[in-house]
Design an enzyme around this catalytic site. Structure first.
Site, short mmCIF file in Angstrom:
data_model
loop_
_atom_site.label_atom_id
_atom_site.label_comp_id
_atom_site.label_asym_id
_atom_site.label_seq_id
_atom_site.Cartn_x
_atom_site.Cartn_y
_atom_site.Cartn_z
N ASP A 189 -8.62 -2.75 -8.15
CA ASP A 189 -8.19 -1.64 -7.29
C ASP A 189 -8.83 -0.35 -7.78
OD1 ASP A 189 -6.75 0.33 -5.84
OD2 ASP A 189 -4.99 -0.99 -5.75
N HIS B 148 -7.47 -3.83 -4.06
CA HIS B 148 -6.38 -3.25 -3.30
C HIS B 148 -6.26 -3.99 -1.97
CE1 HIS B 148 -3.56 -0.02 -2.36
NE2 HIS B 148 -4.03 -0.08 -1.13
N CYS C 191 0.85 -1.19 0.00
CA CYS C 191 0.00 0.00 0.00
C CYS C 191 0.90 1.25 0.00
CB CYS C 191 -0.94 -0.07 1.20
SG CYS C 191 -2.29 1.11 1.21
#
Length: 281
Positions: A217, A249, A169
């Site tokens: 995502d 994601h 991330c």
């Protein structure tokens, strides 16, 4: 249940969490602001490992704290620097370190947000978390990463010429940037890290990077991935980007609703192979 859908934080409508979950998670050590009630996080045991907290000199009044996991014994090992998500050094990041250590690596996770004095894993307000994360400038983070690799090269348990970096991330973006500015790294693996700010800098990469992304995502789009691929090609770089069509994601984060076991396992295998192929083994 909370589901982080964007690498730099989500909007308020993306989240909901109960008081019971907050109370329980405070003691388990996972990030309150992203834990799924249905999750069954992987727990890697500490047997056969040395687990310690390092204090890394970085030129700041207080040194940089870091979680370190490494095999027991007196030998030297390759190293992976593990870069956290926006939630700091919680149990998922610690477990990633132990997974690497079980495979013969030294794994170190620096606490980039320690200057705030906040316990990010115990926080449930994403807006407060993101405000703290944004205080950590690129220059500051790059300096902390450089301090970490400088420290690693002086340790009796590391191979100073075999250092890799991986991140998730927010940390995935740090991986791309570190491969541009830190010559100590031989390779990097970026898990769904933000691309847009770095596309124009693709030509600066000094170490190869494997990017692992989810086709679902909503924060890192297919257009972003395509643009980075084009920029890498134009710069003559052979970095790899793998997109998992059915993954969202955070698909590697086994404590979140976004976890995709099959794609997480495939990405992990690719990461290990990538490090080995580029001399971090």
């Amino acid at each position: 249940m909370l589901n982080l859908t964007r690498p730099d934080g989500s909007e308020p409508e993306d989240f909901h969490i109960s008081r019971r979950a907050v109370a329980g998670l405070f003691f388990t050590g996972y990030a309150v602001a992203a834990f799924s009630a249905e999750a069954a996080p992987i727990t890697t045991p500490e047997d056969g490992l040395v687990i310690e907290k390092a204090m890394i000199p970085n030129g700041a009044p207080n040194p940089l704290p870091a979680y370190v996991a490494r095999p027991k014994g007196s030998g030297r090992h390759p190293t992976i620097v593990v870069i956290n998500e926006v939630f700091g050094i919680h149990d998922y990041i610690k477990d990633i370190c132990r997974r690497f250590a079980k495979l013969g690596y030294v794994a170190v996770a620096p606490d980039f947000f320690y200057r705030s004095g906040a316990n990010l894993p115990a926080m449930s307000d994403l807006q407060q978390i993101i405000a703290i994360v944004r205080q950590a400038s690129d220059v500051q983070v790059d300096g902390d990463v450089a301090a970490t690799t400088a420290w690693l090269k002086t340790q009796k348990f590391t191979k100073p010429d075999k250092i890799g970096i991986t991140g998730f991330c927010w940390g995935g973006g740090v991986v791309w940037r570190s491969a541009m500015v830190n010559p100590d790294f031989k390779a990097g693996v970026a898990w769904y890290g933000p691309l847009k700010p770095l596309i124009a800098r693709a030509g600066e990469l000094k170490a190869p990077v494997l990017g692992l992304y989810g086709g679902l995502d909503t924060g890192i789009t297919a257009a972003d991935v395509d643009a980075m691929r084009a920029a890498l090609k134009a710069a003559g770089k052979d970095d790899e980007i793998k997109v998992y069509p059915d993954a969202a994601h955070g698909f590697h984060a086994d404590y979140r609703a976004s976890y995709n076991e099959a794609d997480a396992k495939d990405g992990w295998a690719r990461a290990l192979a990538f490090f080995k192929a580029h001399g971090v083994a």
